[in-house]
Motif scaffolding. Structure first.
Motif, mmCIF file in Angstrom:
data_model
loop_
_atom_site.group_PDB
_atom_site.id
_atom_site.type_symbol
_atom_site.label_atom_id
_atom_site.label_comp_id
_atom_site.label_asym_id
_atom_site.label_seq_id
_atom_site.Cartn_x
_atom_site.Cartn_y
_atom_site.Cartn_z
ATOM 1 N N MET A 256 -18.312 -54.383 21.800
ATOM 2 C CA MET A 256 -19.582 -55.030 21.928
ATOM 3 C C MET A 256 -20.225 -55.155 20.554
ATOM 4 N N THR A 257 -20.987 -56.188 20.397
ATOM 5 C CA THR A 257 -21.631 -56.461 19.118
ATOM 6 C C THR A 257 -23.147 -56.417 19.302
ATOM 7 N N PRO A 258 -23.884 -55.579 18.507
ATOM 8 C CA PRO A 258 -25.340 -55.555 18.652
ATOM 9 C C PRO A 258 -25.967 -56.818 18.052
ATOM 10 N N THR A 259 -27.013 -57.312 18.685
ATOM 11 C CA THR A 259 -27.767 -58.460 18.169
ATOM 12 C C THR A 259 -29.253 -58.179 18.338
ATOM 13 N N GLN A 260 -30.109 -58.902 17.626
ATOM 14 C CA GLN A 260 -31.558 -58.761 17.744
ATOM 15 C C GLN A 260 -32.093 -59.874 18.636
ATOM 16 N N THR A 261 -33.069 -59.576 19.481
ATOM 17 C CA THR A 261 -33.712 -60.587 20.307
ATOM 18 C C THR A 261 -35.038 -60.952 19.668
ATOM 19 N N ALA A 262 -35.734 -61.938 20.225
ATOM 20 C CA ALA A 262 -37.024 -62.370 19.695
ATOM 21 C C ALA A 262 -38.056 -61.255 19.759
ATOM 22 N N THR A 263 -37.919 -60.341 20.699
ATOM 23 C CA THR A 263 -38.874 -59.231 20.828
ATOM 24 C C THR A 263 -38.511 -58.058 19.926
ATOM 25 N N GLY A 264 -37.427 -58.163 19.213
ATOM 26 C CA GLY A 264 -37.006 -57.083 18.317
ATOM 27 C C GLY A 264 -36.117 -56.050 18.983
ATOM 28 N N ARG A 265 -35.869 -56.181 20.289
ATOM 29 C CA ARG A 265 -35.011 -55.233 20.983
ATOM 30 C C ARG A 265 -33.551 -55.592 20.750
ATOM 31 N N GLN A 266 -32.707 -54.588 20.668
ATOM 32 C CA GLN A 266 -31.274 -54.845 20.492
ATOM 33 C C GLN A 266 -30.607 -55.102 21.830
ATOM 34 N N ARG A 267 -29.684 -56.031 21.855
ATOM 35 C CA ARG A 267 -28.848 -56.307 23.018
ATOM 36 C C ARG A 267 -27.405 -56.168 22.586
ATOM 37 N N ARG A 268 -26.542 -55.861 23.533
ATOM 38 C CA ARG A 268 -25.109 -55.791 23.247
ATOM 39 C C ARG A 268 -24.429 -56.937 23.964
ATOM 40 N N ILE A 269 -23.572 -57.637 23.258
ATOM 41 C CA ILE A 269 -22.818 -58.741 23.830
ATOM 42 C C ILE A 269 -21.368 -58.300 23.961
ATOM 43 N N HIS A 270 -20.836 -58.440 25.154
ATOM 44 C CA HIS A 270 -19.447 -58.054 25.402
ATOM 45 C C HIS A 270 -18.519 -59.180 24.946
ATOM 46 N N VAL A 271 -17.631 -58.845 24.052
ATOM 47 C CA VAL A 271 -16.631 -59.804 23.579
ATOM 48 C C VAL A 271 -15.276 -59.298 24.068
ATOM 49 N N PRO A 272 -14.657 -59.970 25.059
ATOM 50 C CA PRO A 272 -13.391 -59.481 25.592
ATOM 51 C C PRO A 272 -12.275 -59.515 24.558
ATOM 52 N N ARG A 273 -11.340 -58.580 24.740
ATOM 53 C CA ARG A 273 -10.169 -58.512 23.890
ATOM 54 C C ARG A 273 -9.258 -59.699 24.180
ATOM 55 N N PRO A 274 -8.592 -60.242 23.182
ATOM 56 C CA PRO A 274 -7.639 -61.329 23.449
ATOM 57 C C PRO A 274 -6.551 -60.864 24.418
ATOM 58 N N ALA A 275 -6.063 -61.779 25.247
ATOM 59 C CA ALA A 275 -5.072 -61.440 26.268
ATOM 60 C C ALA A 275 -3.777 -60.908 25.666
ATOM 61 N N ASP A 276 -3.426 -61.348 24.460
ATOM 62 C CA ASP A 276 -2.172 -60.912 23.859
ATOM 63 C C ASP A 276 -2.315 -59.616 23.055
ATOM 64 N N ALA A 277 -3.508 -59.018 23.026
ATOM 65 C CA ALA A 277 -3.721 -57.778 22.273
ATOM 66 C C ALA A 277 -3.076 -56.605 23.013
ATOM 67 N N ALA A 278 -2.434 -55.723 22.277
ATOM 68 C CA ALA A 278 -1.793 -54.552 22.865
ATOM 69 C C ALA A 278 -2.867 -53.538 23.264
ATOM 70 N N PRO A 279 -2.654 -52.820 24.367
ATOM 71 C CA PRO A 279 -3.637 -51.808 24.759
ATOM 72 C C PRO A 279 -3.653 -50.684 23.721
ATOM 73 N N PRO A 280 -4.804 -50.046 23.540
ATOM 74 C CA PRO A 280 -4.871 -48.966 22.549
ATOM 75 C C PRO A 280 -3.985 -47.795 22.964
ATOM 76 N N GLN A 281 -3.367 -47.151 22.002
ATOM 77 C CA GLN A 281 -2.498 -46.009 22.255
ATOM 78 C C GLN A 281 -3.304 -44.709 22.199
ATOM 79 N N ASP A 282 -2.904 -43.747 23.024
ATOM 80 C CA ASP A 282 -3.548 -42.438 22.976
ATOM 81 C C ASP A 282 -3.159 -41.733 21.688
ATOM 82 N N PRO A 283 -4.099 -40.968 21.111
ATOM 83 C CA PRO A 283 -3.747 -40.169 19.927
ATOM 84 C C PRO A 283 -2.672 -39.141 20.293
ATOM 85 N N PRO A 284 -1.853 -38.744 19.340
ATOM 86 C CA PRO A 284 -0.756 -37.800 19.621
ATOM 87 C C PRO A 284 -1.212 -36.501 20.285
#
Length: 77
Positions: A1-29
């Motif tokens: 998610m990416t934070p943005t500013q609104t006209a009232t000064g409050r922060q909003r988060r915008i969900h940006v989906p992962r590309p379909a061809d992106a590999a799922p994140p791996q668990d740490p060892p």
């Protein structure tokens, strides 16, 4: 998610989906090793079927509950 500013000064988060061809994140060892140790000890693991839990969480069905035959009296079990 990416934070943005609104006209009232409050922060909003915008969900940006992962590309379909992106590999799922791996668990740490360290988590992979922990899962192996738990599996070796017969413990329940996240995301895996647990037969004991399935049995415990299943609804109780009494004889005659879903048929036309009468249920036995409560004191005869």
């Amino acid at each position: 998610m990416t934070p943005t500013q609104t006209a009232t000064g409050r922060q909003r988060r915008i969900h940006v989906p992962r590309p379909a061809d992106a590999a799922p994140p791996q668990d740490p060892p360290i988590y992979t090793e922990l899962m192996r140790v738990w599996a070796d000890r017969g413990r329940t693991l996240p995301g895996r079927h647990d037969p004991e839990w399935a049995e415990l969480a299943a609804p109780t069905v009494r004889r005659g509950q879903f048929s036309d035959s009468p249920a036995p009296p409560d004191d005869v079990r």
